[in-house]
Design an enzyme around this catalytic site. Structure first.
Site, PDB file in Angstrom:
ATOM      1  N   HIS A  19       0.863  -1.090   0.135  1.00  0.00           N
ATOM      2  CA  HIS A  19      -0.012   0.052   0.113  1.00  0.00           C
ATOM      3  C   HIS A  19       0.913   1.172   0.125  1.00  0.00           C
ATOM      4  O   HIS A  19       0.559   2.208  -0.865  1.00  0.00           O
ATOM      5  CB  HIS A  19      -0.779   0.185   1.173  1.00  0.00           C
ATOM      6  CG  HIS A  19      -1.800   1.007   1.349  1.00  0.00           C
ATOM      7  ND1 HIS A  19      -2.991   1.092   0.936  1.00  0.00           N
ATOM      8  CD2 HIS A  19      -1.787   2.387   1.743  1.00  0.00           C
ATOM      9  CE1 HIS A  19      -3.663   2.173   1.100  1.00  0.00           C
ATOM     10  NE2 HIS A  19      -2.791   3.012   1.551  1.00  0.00           N
ATOM     11  N   GLU A  20       1.795   1.382   0.976  1.00  0.00           N
ATOM     12  CA  GLU A  20       2.607   2.525   1.063  1.00  0.00           C
ATOM     13  C   GLU A  20       3.497   2.791   0.084  1.00  0.00           C
ATOM     14  O   GLU A  20       4.113   3.856  -0.675  1.00  0.00           O
ATOM     15  CB  GLU A  20       3.752   2.445   2.348  1.00  0.00           C
ATOM     16  CG  GLU A  20       2.612   2.547   3.591  1.00  0.00           C
ATOM     17  CD  GLU A  20       1.536   3.539   3.625  1.00  0.00           C
ATOM     18  OE1 GLU A  20       1.822   4.543   2.889  1.00  0.00           O
ATOM     19  OE2 GLU A  20       0.400   3.273   4.379  1.00  0.00           O
ATOM     20  N   HIS A  23       1.797   4.596  -3.051  1.00  0.00           N
ATOM     21  CA  HIS A  23       1.890   6.119  -2.849  1.00  0.00           C
ATOM     22  C   HIS A  23       3.420   6.460  -3.102  1.00  0.00           C
ATOM     23  O   HIS A  23       3.283   7.535  -3.895  1.00  0.00           O
ATOM     24  CB  HIS A  23       1.680   6.388  -1.090  1.00  0.00           C
ATOM     25  CG  HIS A  23       0.250   6.236  -0.883  1.00  0.00           C
ATOM     26  ND1 HIS A  23      -0.910   6.611  -1.731  1.00  0.00           N
ATOM     27  CD2 HIS A  23      -0.334   5.558   0.186  1.00  0.00           C
ATOM     28  CE1 HIS A  23      -2.021   6.104  -0.759  1.00  0.00           C
ATOM     29  NE2 HIS A  23      -1.777   5.798   0.277  1.00  0.00           N
TER      30      HIS A  23
END
Length: 368
Positions: A19-20, A23
């Site tokens: 997820h990170e 980003h």
């Protein structure tokens, strides 16, 4: 218990990192300066800096963060302009500028892509992990294997070998889609479309309640496992992700409708307990079964994290995306100080929810 903790850290870690990383990579691609890339929460146990970004590993193996310069809108607020922060940015060193721009200095579509990338990478991870599970285990199709005597499926005329194609008008491809529709049913009639001998038939089935199991049953056993290779592997891995997406979204809808309660939510403690119970159940079938089951569990978690983060709630990715879409429509951003207040309130409420879920998880453990 030690193996449960290790598996929990690995599973949760892979999902959060994905997820990170979404980003992080899209931010870099759009020239946004990433101040910190953190995995975990709480005190830092390992940290270093490279290329203007702090990389941090924290003590508690839950959550993570990808922090961008100016993400809170500090460089666009009226107060900061009065204090000369904007001027400071203009006169920053060329070395600092080379590290990237502040989040609010790039165009709105770059920001939307950066925020959306986190949940999107979770879906990509789910697909990649599904390739492993489906490649080794095959896929289970919704083919009727047996009919239970005295139950509605028999009365509706279903027979062994029938292929379920639709449930309540929705196309189904996997056994799990039919199973979850049955498990979530609260006694309402179910429209079943099935294929037999090249022809399609429809049946309306009223599930029968089992007081022993405290749930409703249609009255058939379904499942036919097939091997998946080549294009079929890609096809059924994508359908596996689709299945978990549908299951997650339907669960959220049932929660909003009141068919599920907040007590049905689970946090990290509940997930750890589920992992422990699953390992104990699957362990007799060998280490390979444990590994594949945990990978499949990671698929579920990754899809859940992706969907939950896209909810249009303050402090979540979906909440930030909502403000950016408003900016697209208005042609100008919402004042950063006002947006910041909304996200702060959302964050406080989110923390309160996490405490509530943690309490419920612990209470369920002691209630056993």
């Amino acid at each position: 218990m030690v193996e449960t903790i290790i598996v929990f850290i690995l599973v949760f870690g892979v999902v959060v990192i994905s997820h990170e990383l979404g980003h992080f990579l899209i931010a870099k691609l759009n020239g946004i300066r990433v101040l910190e890339f953190a995995i975990g929460m709480g005190p830092s146990i390992v940290k270093f800096e490279k290329g203007g970004t702090r990389y941090v590993l924290k003590l508690l193996p839950i959550g993570g963060a990808c922090m961008f310069e100016g993400e809170d809108g500090v460089y666009e607020s009226k107060k900061d302009k009065e204090e000369g922060v904007e001027e400071h940015r203009k006169t920053a060193s060329s070395e600092s500028e080379a590290l990237g721009k502040a989040f609010n200095e790039v165009n709105v579509w770059a920001r939307i892509a950066t925020v959306f990338a986190g949940p999107f990478f979770n879906i990509i991870l789910a697909f990649l992990l599904s390739l492993i599970v489906v490649g080794f285990s095959g896929e289970v199709l919704p083919v009727v294997h047996a009919i239970t005597e005295g139950y509605p499926a028999q009365e509706a005329g279903l027979m062994e070998g029938d292929v379920i194609t639709h449930v309540d008008g929705e196309r189904v491809y996997l056994q799990g889609e039919v199973t979850i529709a049955s498990a979530m049913n609260k006694g309402e009639p179910i429209e079943i479309t099935y294929r037999r001998g090249g022809e399609e038939y429809n049946a309306t089935i009223l599930p029968k309640f089992s007081s022993e199991d405290n749930r409703y049953y249609i009255g058939f056993v379904i499942g036919e496992t097939i091997e998946c290779k080549g294009f079929d592997l890609i096809k059924y891995s994508a359908l596996e992700v689709r299945y978990w997406l549908k299951a997650t979204i339907k669960s959220l809808i049932m929660l909003v409708q009141g068919k599920l309660s907040a007590n049905d939510l689970s946090g990290p403690v509940g997930i750890a307990v589920t992992i422990d119970e699953t390992i104990d159940t699957v362990k007799p079938y060998g280490i390979s079964s444990v590994v594949l089951t945990m990978i499949n569990f990671a698929v579920l978690l990754s899809v859940n994290l992706g969907v939950m983060n896209l909810l249009p709630l303050p402090a979540l990715d979906g909440g930030r995306l909502l403000f950016m879409l408003v900016e697209v429509v208005r042609g100008k951003p919402v004042p950063p100080d006002k947006e910041g207040i909304v996200h702060f309130v959302g964050f406080v409420l989110l923390m309160m929810l996490m405490v509530f879920v943690l309490y419920n998880d612990i209470a369920r453990i002691f209630a056993r």
